[in-house]
Motif scaffolding. Structure first.
Motif, mmCIF file in Angstrom:
data_model
loop_
_atom_site.group_PDB
_atom_site.id
_atom_site.type_symbol
_atom_site.label_atom_id
_atom_site.label_comp_id
_atom_site.label_asym_id
_atom_site.label_seq_id
_atom_site.Cartn_x
_atom_site.Cartn_y
_atom_site.Cartn_z
ATOM 1 N N PHE A 155 0.850 -1.186 0.000
ATOM 2 C CA PHE A 155 0.000 0.000 0.000
ATOM 3 C C PHE A 155 0.887 1.238 0.000
ATOM 4 O O PHE A 155 1.708 1.424 0.896
ATOM 5 N N ASN A 156 0.741 2.072 -0.999
ATOM 6 C CA ASN A 156 1.563 3.278 -1.118
ATOM 7 C C ASN A 156 0.732 4.502 -0.757
ATOM 8 O O ASN A 156 -0.119 4.937 -1.527
ATOM 9 N N HIS A 157 0.963 5.024 0.433
ATOM 10 C CA HIS A 157 0.184 6.176 0.892
ATOM 11 C C HIS A 157 1.068 7.088 1.731
ATOM 12 O O HIS A 157 1.799 6.629 2.607
ATOM 13 N N LYS A 158 1.020 8.387 1.457
ATOM 14 C CA LYS A 158 1.776 9.364 2.232
ATOM 15 C C LYS A 158 0.862 10.518 2.627
ATOM 16 O O LYS A 158 0.028 10.949 1.839
ATOM 17 N N LEU A 159 1.051 10.991 3.855
ATOM 18 C CA LEU A 159 0.273 12.135 4.321
ATOM 19 C C LEU A 159 1.088 12.903 5.358
ATOM 20 O O LEU A 159 1.728 12.308 6.221
ATOM 21 N N LEU A 160 1.037 14.217 5.252
ATOM 22 C CA LEU A 160 1.809 15.095 6.121
ATOM 23 C C LEU A 160 1.008 15.488 7.361
ATOM 24 O O LEU A 160 -0.193 15.753 7.279
#
Length: 223
Positions: A155-160
């Motif tokens: 799962f490729n997910h990024k959040l700041l």
């Protein structure tokens, strides 16, 4: 003459449409900053402590429904090896049953100043259905779906997220819960990416105080 006017108006409309679409595209492109860390800060001055961060518990019932209840629990655990586990648990009571959903996100984090980026690499999930008469321990101290294995996927997910040292909290820049996002939140109201001005602080405080699923996790809190 009418034909010439039609052509002129059509060209004007076409140009206006291009400008409008261009503006929308630019707005969407601007939101990409919530997936990356700022580069003009000193990463050695990152002050965000490792440990457990807890999102305030959400309890909600459908309006006028006596037999409906929704509880959501969410945690983020930052470890010393720059890894994290993000946990989502929900229990929905309806129609005499309890519907349980569980999600576990595993990945890495990076820090720079008061900003932290969570990058999920593996997502585990499972759900089950049990009778409403079965009691589930507070905050899922035991797994009600123990006999059901987790489904695992890349799962490729990024959040700041933004860290506030006053109340020891991290707040995501866009609404997210259980890896489901919506197009609103802190980043949608600020004037400039990464700018921690008075307006940013007011907007952050507003979303941190939302009655349903506030956009914030508090350090060490389990309430």
């Amino acid at each position: 003459m009418a034909k010439i006017l039609f052509i002129f108006n059509f060209k004007t409309l076409k140009n206006a449409t291009i400008l409008l679409l261009g503006g929308i595209s630019m707005s969407c492109a601007d939101m990409s900053w919530i997936r990356v860390l700022p580069t003009d800060l000193d990463p050695t001055k990152a002050v965000i402590p490792i440990g457990l961060y807890t999102r305030p518990i959400t309890n909600k019932s459908a309006m006028g429904a006596k037999d409906h209840e929704l509880e959501i629990y969410e945690w983020i655990h930052l470890t010393s090896d720059k890894r994290f586990v993000k946990k989502y648990l929900s229990k929905e009571k309806r129609e005499g049953k309890q519907f349980i959903k569980q999600k576990l996100g595993h990945g890495f984090y990076e820090k720079n100043g008061s900003w932290i980026l969570l990058g999920t690499e593996i997502l585990k999930s499972k759900d089950c259905e049990i009778p409403s008469t079965i009691s589930i321990p507070y905050q899922f101290k035991s797994d009600p779906c123990l006999e059901i294995p987790f489904r695992e996927m890349e799962f490729n997910h990024k959040l700041l997220y933004h860290y506030d040292s006053k109340d020891l909290s991290i707040a995501h820049l866009q609404y997210e819960s259980g890896y489901e996002e919506a197009n609103f939140g802190i980043a949608w109201e600020v004037k400039k990416a990464y700018l921690e001005d008075v307006l940013f602080k007011k907007i952050r405080a507003k979303y941190a105080k939302k009655e349903f699923q506030p956009h914030v996790y508090y350090y060490g809190r389990l309430d």
